[in-house]
Scaffold this motif. Structure first.
Motif, PDB file in Angstrom:
ATOM      1  N   SER A  96       0.836  -1.195   0.000  1.00 38.72           N
ATOM      2  CA  SER A  96       0.000   0.000   0.000  1.00 38.72           C
ATOM      3  C   SER A  96       0.876   1.253   0.000  1.00 38.72           C
ATOM      4  O   SER A  96       2.059   1.207   0.367  1.00 38.72           O
ATOM      5  N   ALA A  97       0.274   2.362  -0.405  1.00 41.33           N
ATOM      6  CA  ALA A  97       0.982   3.652  -0.372  1.00 41.33           C
ATOM      7  C   ALA A  97       1.433   3.967   1.049  1.00 41.33           C
ATOM      8  O   ALA A  97       2.520   4.515   1.254  1.00 41.33           O
ATOM      9  N   LEU A 140       2.170   3.661  -8.211  1.00 36.29           N
ATOM     10  CA  LEU A 140       0.998   3.206  -7.461  1.00 36.29           C
ATOM     11  C   LEU A 140      -0.235   3.283  -8.349  1.00 36.29           C
ATOM     12  O   LEU A 140      -0.368   4.222  -9.142  1.00 36.29           O
ATOM     13  N   THR A 142      -3.815   4.383  -9.121  1.00 35.52           N
ATOM     14  CA  THR A 142      -4.532   5.552  -8.618  1.00 35.52           C
ATOM     15  C   THR A 142      -5.734   5.143  -7.781  1.00 35.52           C
ATOM     16  O   THR A 142      -5.992   5.742  -6.745  1.00 35.52           O
ATOM     17  N   ARG A 145      -4.307   2.521  -4.727  1.00 43.11           N
ATOM     18  CA  ARG A 145      -3.135   3.045  -4.026  1.00 43.11           C
ATOM     19  C   ARG A 145      -2.216   1.915  -3.562  1.00 43.11           C
ATOM     20  O   ARG A 145      -1.753   1.871  -2.444  1.00 43.11           O
TER      21      ARG A 145
END
Length: 166
Positions: A96-97, A140, A142, A145
């Protein structure tokens, strides 16, 4: 008269923040000491076990991002340079971001590509034993994410030594 020449030097040195906090001592230094030496952090985030992570990125030209880990009691636990090969090797497809940010810190250059439905986070860095500066780029999705691609590349903005731009 000599004292008058010495005072501006002292003032100038007092205004300089330490880039890497080398004078701070984990276990002894407090959060106040960290801010006095390193300045205000670019970001503060919650870390594991009630820690707070103070981020001090030195991007793009410093090519480093320092994380000062502060314990629940306000004592410095460690200062770590996070843009190192060991850390970028950990970033994997599907992360994950938030996981990327927690490991590497704030990106220097977040850029969105709407048609590709991707966001690129760029981290200028140096690689041990390699003289040319690098960029570690995390792509990533959009929507989700999540990491879809990572790339370590030569810094396209760097000018090799002995050359110049027109």
């Amino acid at each position: 008269m000599k004292l008058l020449r010495f005072i501006p030097l002292c003032i100038a040195l007092a205004g300089c923040a330490s880039v890497d906090g080398y004078s701070l001592r984990p276990g002894d230094s407090t959060v106040h000491d960290v801010e006095m030496v390193m300045g205000q952090p670019a970001d503060k985030r919650a870390g594991p076990d009630g820690q707070t992570i103070y981020w001090y990125p030195q991007l793009p030209y410093g090519r480093a991002s320092y994380a000062a880990r502060i314990g629940q009691d306000g004592t410095l636990l460690a200062i770590e340079q996070r843009l190192v090969e060991e850390n970028i090797r950990q970033v994997a497809i599907g992360w994950s971001a938030e996981q990327v940010y927690d490991l590497l810190g704030p990106p220097y250059w977040p850029e969105t590509y709407p048609r590709m439905e991707r966001t690129a986070w760029t981290y200028p860095m140096r690689v041990q034993g390699y003289g040319y500066p690098k960029w570690f780029v995390v792509y990533l999705s959009t929507q989700e994410r999540k990491v879809v691609l990572t790339e370590l590349m030569d810094d396209p903005t760097a000018v090799p030594r002995g050359t110049f731009r027109r």
